[in-house]
Design an enzyme around this catalytic site. Structure first.
Site, PDB file in Angstrom:
ATOM      1  N   GLY A 165     101.885  51.754 126.652  1.00  0.00           N
ATOM      2  CA  GLY A 165     102.707  52.799 126.056  1.00  0.00           C
ATOM      3  C   GLY A 165     102.537  52.805 124.558  1.00  0.00           C
ATOM      4  O   GLY A 165     101.498  52.386 124.060  1.00  0.00           O
TER       5      GLY A 165
ATOM      6  N   CYS B 275      99.673  45.618 128.705  1.00  0.00           N
ATOM      7  CA  CYS B 275      99.731  46.023 127.295  1.00  0.00           C
ATOM      8  C   CYS B 275     101.176  46.125 126.819  1.00  0.00           C
ATOM      9  O   CYS B 275     101.868  45.115 126.717  1.00  0.00           O
ATOM     10  CB  CYS B 275      98.952  47.331 127.104  1.00  0.00           C
ATOM     11  N   TYR B 276     101.655  47.323 126.556  1.00  0.00           N
ATOM     12  CA  TYR B 276     103.045  47.472 126.132  1.00  0.00           C
ATOM     13  C   TYR B 276     103.990  46.874 127.182  1.00  0.00           C
ATOM     14  O   TYR B 276     104.978  46.219 126.854  1.00  0.00           O
ATOM     15  CB  TYR B 276     103.332  48.958 125.943  1.00  0.00           C
TER      16      TYR B 276
ATOM     17  N   HIS C  79      93.762  46.369 128.932  1.00  0.00           N
ATOM     18  CA  HIS C  79      93.908  47.433 129.938  1.00  0.00           C
ATOM     19  C   HIS C  79      92.951  47.195 131.102  1.00  0.00           C
ATOM     20  O   HIS C  79      91.781  47.570 131.020  1.00  0.00           O
ATOM     21  CB  HIS C  79      93.606  48.796 129.303  1.00  0.00           C
TER      22      HIS C  79
ATOM     23  N   GLU D 271      92.836  48.769 133.763  1.00  0.00           N
ATOM     24  CA  GLU D 271      92.556  50.025 134.468  1.00  0.00           C
ATOM     25  C   GLU D 271      91.362  50.767 133.892  1.00  0.00           C
ATOM     26  O   GLU D 271      90.850  51.681 134.521  1.00  0.00           O
ATOM     27  CB  GLU D 271      93.799  50.922 134.482  1.00  0.00           C
TER      28      GLU D 271
ATOM     29  N   ASP E 137      90.934  71.366 148.053  1.00  0.00           N
ATOM     30  CA  ASP E 137      92.269  70.914 148.435  1.00  0.00           C
ATOM     31  C   ASP E 137      92.814  71.669 149.640  1.00  0.00           C
ATOM     32  O   ASP E 137      93.228  71.070 150.631  1.00  0.00           O
ATOM     33  CB  ASP E 137      93.244  71.046 147.262  1.00  0.00           C
TER      34      ASP E 137
ATOM     35  N   LYS F 157      92.385  63.481 143.868  1.00  0.00           N
ATOM     36  CA  LYS F 157      91.234  64.256 144.335  1.00  0.00           C
ATOM     37  C   LYS F 157      90.199  63.414 145.096  1.00  0.00           C
ATOM     38  O   LYS F 157      89.680  63.837 146.122  1.00  0.00           O
ATOM     39  CB  LYS F 157      90.554  64.895 143.121  1.00  0.00           C
TER      40      LYS F 157
END
Ligand code: XMP
Length: 527
Positions: free
Chosen positions: A61, A88-89, A176, A178, A234, A382
């Site tokens: 964040g 992180c944050y 991070h 991710e 979709d 997706k």
């Protein structure tokens, strides 16, 4: 006690601490085949725990836990016995809340950084190299871990770069995991999920399909269902899933709203119908949409109108179907939509981010909606939808189609929508698509909106004469999930060819320009 086999009834919750990271973390958790959902940091502990989370991840964040108004979370979360990972944050917040120390060291670590594991790396980093490259972005640093925690990694600037208390199942790291720049980042997330939280990787395409089929059958019973088909990935996958669940109880309605690209209607009517065996009814509603959109330039207003007219068109189609069925016909009250998780979150309809724009199938729906919605993809990203499409046997040309927004060319004309302007844009778009396909670039880019700046004109010269035409914008982007994107570096020759062909064959256009903005700060679509 740790929980196994999480599904939507016991999600891994990603608490969004206010920056852009939560979406990506939630996706990475899904990639580890564990179900995840995003919740805002403003949600109180009681509500969070009522969701029965299998584990919690606190996202990155803003830069400082000391900043005025810095987002925080209810400390009760930490003592609820739920496994938690702070990133992180989220890591700093965890340290500070549990009695550690976060220092305003004044030294920023940004970008690639070397991390050194300590004590074998603990649960998160077990079996990964002692030194690894990680992606950092922080100002403050944890300088002392809370009581009961052991430090599992450090960097040159940050002595406490990761820690854990395995008895309480609490874990944290400064970098991070991710982002792809962090080597072994996904591994660290998986270690947290599988070993730290004891979860099984059971969230797979097959399990999603089975669960959804059962849910759809329960919701619908013997009733008839209609599906708004756009020809995009979709709605095509949503329809295939519902078709698998209830067969011919499903009729797809393809609304030609007059905002389609060249050849699109034919493709849906011919290719999709032939390959899936699903009943499809096409309704030509272009008059209805163009009339409702006359004089409207403001993008949100356009989206609302298009959303409303979609529903009105489905209602009309529904009445026609009922009439056709004669005596035996009863009202059709179920409508399938291919809404995805990012649509929900971006429309502010999830419990995550702010309302950025009203996706036509979420925030754009009219209030007097007479249908009960079936949205089997509402929790999915997706890439998961594509995987499910392939597992259901939806043809590859459809599964790999580039995204095209439901409101169609309506949001790619900047200014009022008219039949003439649609014709100009359709011609330019067709050329751009043909050249991208001819250059073999379709799978390399996420999509390439072609935009008409209908209210802008500029002077040009063609032949011997002065022109006063409109610019066309090319917006090729690469992206993993449309939440963030970069502009695609297309080969100059391809751009030149597109530009030449458009300016030579579309008389109203005298310039072709390239959008070289990432998202953020731009969005993918202009509107
Ligand atoms: P933005 O412009 O928000 O677009 O960066 C993100 C992705 O979403 C698509 N998009 C839509 N898709 N209905 C849709 O089905 C919509 O209303 C809509 N608006 C944007 C866009 O093409 C991109 O892939």
């Amino acid at each position: 006690m740790l929980k196994n086999n999480p599904d939507s009834s016991s999600p891994v919750l990603v608490i969004d601490m206010g920056a852009q990271y939560a979406q990506l973390i939630a996706r990475r958790v899904r990639e580890a085949h564990v179900y995840s959902e995003i919740v805002p940091h403003t949600m109180d502990a009681e509500k969070i725990l009522a969701k029965n989370p299998a584990a919690i991840i606190i996202s990155g964040g803003p830069s400082s836990v000391y900043a005025q108004g810095a987002p925080s979370i209810d400390s009760a979360i930490f003592s609820a016995g739920v496994p938690i990972l702070g990133i992180c944050y989220g890591f700093q917040l965890m340290a500070r809340t549990l009695g550690g120390q976060v220092g305003r060291t004044g030294t920023r670590e940004y970008g690639h950084t070397q991390a050194k594991l300590q004590d074998g790396g603990g649960c998160l980093f077990a079996g990964t190299p002692l030194e690894q490259t990680v992606w950092m972005s922080h100002g403050d640093s944890v300088i002392k871990a809370p009581e009961g925690f052991k430090v599992t990694a450090a960097t040159e600037q940050t002595p406490v770069a990761a820690f854990e208390d395995s008895t309480r199942h609490l874990y944290g790291l400064q970098w991070h995991p991710e982002v792809l720049h962090s080597q072994y980042g996904q591994r660290a997330l998986e270690h947290f999920l599988y070993n730290g939280a004891g979860l099984q990787p059971t969230w797979t395409a097959d399990s999603i399909i089975d669960t959804q089929i059962e849910k759809i059958r329960r919701q619908v019973g013997n009733a008839r269902v209609i599906c708004g088909l756009s020809g995009g990935v979709d709605s095509s996958v949503a329809a295939a899933l519902v078709h698998k669940a209830i067969g011919d109880q499903l009729t797809c309605i393809f609304v030609d709203h007059g905002l389609l690209r060249a050849g699109e209607r034919e493709q849906v009517e011919r290719d999709y119908a032939a390959s899936t065996g699903i009943k499809i009814v096409t309704v030509d509603e272009s008059e209805r949409f163009l009339t409702a959109l006359a004089g409207v330039s403001e993008p949100e207003a356009k989206r609302k109108i298009i959303g409303r007219e979609f529903i009105r068109s489905f209602e009309a189609a529904q009445r026609a179907l009922v009439k056709e069925a004669g005596e035996s016909g009863e009202e059709i009250k179920f409508l399938v939509q291919g809404t995805l998780y990012p649509d929900v979150v971006e429309s502010g309809g999830g419990e995550g981010a702010a309302n950025i724009k009203s996706h036509h199938n979420v925030g754009g729906l009219p209030e007097d909606l007479n249908f009960e919605l079936i949205e089997p993809l509402r929790t999915l990203f997706k890439d998961e939808v594509r995987e499910i499409g392939l597992a259901l046997g939806v043809p590859e040309q459809i599964v790999w189609r580039q995204p095209f927004p439901g409101p169609g060319l309506g949001i790619r004309i900047i200014g009022e929508i008219t039949a003439k302007r649609l014709e100009i844009l359709r011609a330019a778009d067709k050329i751009a698509r043909e050249e991208l396909t001819a250059a073999g670039l379709d799978r390399d880019i996420w999509q390439c909106p072609v935009v008409l700046l209908a209210d802008v004109r500029s002077v040009g010269v063609q032949g011997d004469g002065r022109t006063y035409g409109h610019p066309i914008v090319l917006r090729p982007v690469s992206s993993e999930d449309a939440m963030t994107a970069d502009w695609s570096r297309l080969p100059y020759e391809v751009l030149a060819k597109i530009s030449n062909r458009i300016t030579n064959s579309v008389p109203e256009v005298n310039r072709v320009v390239l959008d070289c903005t990432s998202k953020p700060p731009g969005t993918i679509e202009w509107e």
